[in-house]
Design an enzyme around this catalytic site. Structure first.
Site, mmCIF file in Angstrom:
data_model
loop_
_atom_site.group_PDB
_atom_site.id
_atom_site.type_symbol
_atom_site.label_atom_id
_atom_site.label_comp_id
_atom_site.label_asym_id
_atom_site.label_seq_id
_atom_site.Cartn_x
_atom_site.Cartn_y
_atom_site.Cartn_z
ATOM 1 N N GLY A 1 0.827 -1.215 0.000
ATOM 2 C CA GLY A 1 0.000 0.000 0.000
ATOM 3 C C GLY A 1 0.851 1.249 0.000
ATOM 4 N N ALA A 2 1.942 1.215 -0.757
ATOM 5 C CA ALA A 2 2.934 2.301 -0.692
ATOM 6 C C ALA A 2 2.738 3.342 -1.789
ATOM 7 C CB ALA A 2 4.340 1.714 -0.760
ATOM 8 N N SER B 1 -3.744 0.386 13.858
ATOM 9 C CA SER B 1 -4.417 1.633 14.216
ATOM 10 C C SER B 1 -4.687 1.632 15.707
ATOM 11 C CB SER B 1 -5.746 1.709 13.459
ATOM 12 O OG SER B 1 -6.544 2.743 13.973
ATOM 13 N N ASN C 1 1.579 -2.322 5.343
ATOM 14 C CA ASN C 1 0.932 -1.020 5.577
ATOM 15 C C ASN C 1 -0.435 -0.933 4.912
ATOM 16 O OD1 ASN C 1 0.877 2.149 5.791
ATOM 17 N ND2 ASN C 1 0.647 1.663 3.614
ATOM 18 N N TYR D 1 -13.313 -2.844 11.557
ATOM 19 C CA TYR D 1 -11.954 -2.353 11.262
ATOM 20 C C TYR D 1 -11.089 -2.508 12.517
ATOM 21 C CZ TYR D 1 -8.340 1.241 10.342
ATOM 22 O OH TYR D 1 -7.147 1.926 10.187
ATOM 23 N N LYS E 1 -7.741 -4.866 12.811
ATOM 24 C CA LYS E 1 -6.429 -4.328 13.196
ATOM 25 C C LYS E 1 -5.926 -4.996 14.484
ATOM 26 C CE LYS E 1 -5.463 -1.045 10.104
ATOM 27 N NZ LYS E 1 -4.399 -1.280 9.101
HETATM 28 N N1 LIG Z 1 -4.218 7.834 8.025
HETATM 29 C C1 LIG Z 1 -4.723 7.568 9.237
HETATM 30 O O1 LIG Z 1 -5.227 8.460 9.951
HETATM 31 C C2 LIG Z 1 -4.661 6.176 9.767
HETATM 32 C C3 LIG Z 1 -5.069 5.959 11.092
HETATM 33 C C4 LIG Z 1 -4.966 4.670 11.608
HETATM 34 C C5 LIG Z 1 -4.455 3.638 10.845
HETATM 35 N N2 LIG Z 1 -4.102 3.894 9.547
HETATM 36 C C6 LIG Z 1 -3.572 2.770 8.773
HETATM 37 O O2 LIG Z 1 -2.362 3.193 8.138
HETATM 38 C C7 LIG Z 1 -2.237 2.555 6.872
HETATM 39 C C8 LIG Z 1 -2.043 3.607 5.793
HETATM 40 O O3 LIG Z 1 -3.137 4.509 5.828
HETATM 41 P P1 LIG Z 1 -3.251 5.713 4.790
HETATM 42 O O4 LIG Z 1 -4.119 6.741 5.425
HETATM 43 O O5 LIG Z 1 -1.924 6.077 4.268
HETATM 44 O O6 LIG Z 1 -4.092 4.994 3.634
HETATM 45 P P2 LIG Z 1 -4.438 5.507 2.154
HETATM 46 O O7 LIG Z 1 -5.815 5.036 1.873
HETATM 47 O O8 LIG Z 1 -4.129 6.967 1.988
HETATM 48 O O9 LIG Z 1 -3.392 4.708 1.249
HETATM 49 C C9 LIG Z 1 -3.435 3.302 1.239
HETATM 50 C C10 LIG Z 1 -2.811 2.793 -0.037
HETATM 51 O O10 LIG Z 1 -2.973 1.370 0.023
HETATM 52 C C11 LIG Z 1 -3.448 0.911 -1.209
HETATM 53 N N3 LIG Z 1 -4.237 -0.293 -1.012
HETATM 54 C C12 LIG Z 1 -5.496 -0.393 -0.506
HETATM 55 N N4 LIG Z 1 -5.922 -1.653 -0.533
HETATM 56 C C13 LIG Z 1 -4.910 -2.385 -1.052
HETATM 57 C C14 LIG Z 1 -4.738 -3.753 -1.336
HETATM 58 N N5 LIG Z 1 -5.748 -4.616 -1.131
HETATM 59 N N6 LIG Z 1 -3.562 -4.176 -1.844
HETATM 60 C C15 LIG Z 1 -2.547 -3.294 -2.092
HETATM 61 N N7 LIG Z 1 -2.668 -1.961 -1.870
HETATM 62 C C16 LIG Z 1 -3.824 -1.527 -1.353
HETATM 63 C C17 LIG Z 1 -4.291 2.052 -1.769
HETATM 64 O O11 LIG Z 1 -4.406 1.971 -3.176
HETATM 65 C C18 LIG Z 1 -3.513 3.279 -1.280
HETATM 66 O O12 LIG Z 1 -2.576 3.727 -2.250
HETATM 67 C C19 LIG Z 1 -3.474 1.681 6.717
HETATM 68 O O13 LIG Z 1 -3.215 0.380 7.165
HETATM 69 C C20 LIG Z 1 -4.478 2.355 7.642
HETATM 70 O O14 LIG Z 1 -5.479 1.462 8.079
HETATM 71 C C21 LIG Z 1 -4.195 5.125 9.007
#
Ligand SMILES: NC(=O)c1ccc[n+]([C@@H]2O[C@H](COP(=O)([O-])OP(=O)(O)OC[C@H]3O[C@@H](n4cnc5c(N)ncnc54)[C@H](O)[C@@H]3O)[C@@H](O)[C@H]2O)c1
Length: 256
Positions: A15-16, A147, A88, A160, A164
């Site tokens: 998910g990078a 999370s 991620n 969710y 997690k």
């Molecule tokens: N941003 C926050 O506030 C927050 C808070 C708590 C936890 N998180 C966790 O942090 C991580 C990153 O969050 P973010 O906000 O950067 O997410 P985001 O949605 O901005 O980016 C996630 C990326 O992962 C890719 N992705 C989604 N499903 C996928 C799959 N099945 N296979 C491969 N790639 C996939 C998407 O295309 C996207 O580019 C996630 O695990 C999220 O649950 C984020």
């Protein structure tokens, strides 16, 4: 000597293509790792590889869905063994814009699959793909981005949160299983962090004010806050640390 130097190591980040994962990939590459940039959206993964290469780093794009074990196994074989795996990829459901605060008891079971598939099965699939080479080599670092919802629970995000928390439980157990082989496994638990997905909440002034009142440090997280912790856990600065969950959360909730 720079103990955070990752020269000669390879890292695979799921998910990078944007947000937190993108910053983790940039950070690990800037510290010398060859980085596999995975995303289900191939164009995003390619763009991040372009950024890394423009900065003088080494990276490869690996488009693929972490919920598809066969696809990830093929990708893992083409990347080769990773010294560092960062699970991620995650989501707040199939469509975050529909997160209007519906309670669990009003949701339909078919809405839950998207949470469990990516946030739990995605972690299991990629760990299964990359751990054998780490165990055989006798070193490695697995880092799962979870999370605070999984640590303390989040209203209306029960599934969710459960997915997690499942990833965190898996991390503790696998840490015990692979420790003898000198492979480590840890989680980073994050709270509201500014990414393209969360902007719809964090840029809403009313929502932001309410949310920020829960943070000891009165700002939302930046992807670099998370990437710094991931770098530490990936590096030789943390060789006696395993089975742990580290919050990166501005004091949203403390650890005991
Ligand atoms: N941003 C926050 O506030 C927050 C808070 C708590 C936890 N998180 C966790 O942090 C991580 C990153 O969050 P973010 O906000 O950067 O997410 P985001 O949605 O901005 O980016 C996630 C990326 O992962 C890719 N992705 C989604 N499903 C996928 C799959 N099945 N296979 C491969 N790639 C996939 C998407 O295309 C996207 O580019 C996630 O695990 C999220 O649950 C984020």
């Amino acid at each position: 000597m720079n103990i955070l130097d990752l020269t000669g190591k390879s890292a695979f980040v799921t998910g990078a293509g944007q947000g937190v994962g993108r910053q983790i990939a940039l950070h690990l590459a800037a510290h010398g790792a060859r980085v596999g940039v995975n995303d289900v959206d191939g164009a995003r993964a390619g763009a991040v590889v372009g950024e890394i290469e423009a900065a003088g780093g080494k990276a490869e794009a690996h488009a693929g869905d972490v919920t598809d074990f066969a696809a990830m196994r093929t990708i893992g074989a083409s990347f080769g063994g990773a010294d560092i795996l960062v699970n991620n990829a995650g989501n707040f459901g199939s469509d975050p814009s529909k997160l209007t605060g519906r309670p669990f008891w009003e949701q339909e079971p078919d809405e839950w699959r998207a949470w469990v598939d990516v946030n739990l099965y995605g972690v299991l699939n990629c760990s299964r793909v990359f751990l054998p080479a780490m165990v055989a080599k006798g070193s490695g670092s697995l880092i799962n981005v979870i999370s605070d919802a999984g640590r303390v629970g989040e209203r209306n995000l029960e599934v969710y949160s459960g997915a997690k928390a499942g990833a965190a439980g898996f991390t503790r157990a696998i840490a015990r299983s692979v420790g003898k082989a000198n492979v480590r496994a840890n989680c980073v638990a994050i709270s509201s962090t500014r990414t393209p997905t969360t902007a719809m909440f964090l840029d809403n002034p009313d929502m932001a004010k309410k949310m920020l009142s829960q943070y000891v440090i009165r700002r939302f997280g930046e992807p670099s806050d998370v990437a710094n912790m991931v770098l530490f856990l990936a590096s030789d600065a943390s060789t006696w640390i395993t089975g742990q969950t580290y919050p990166v959360n501005g004091g949203f909730a403390f650890s005991s």
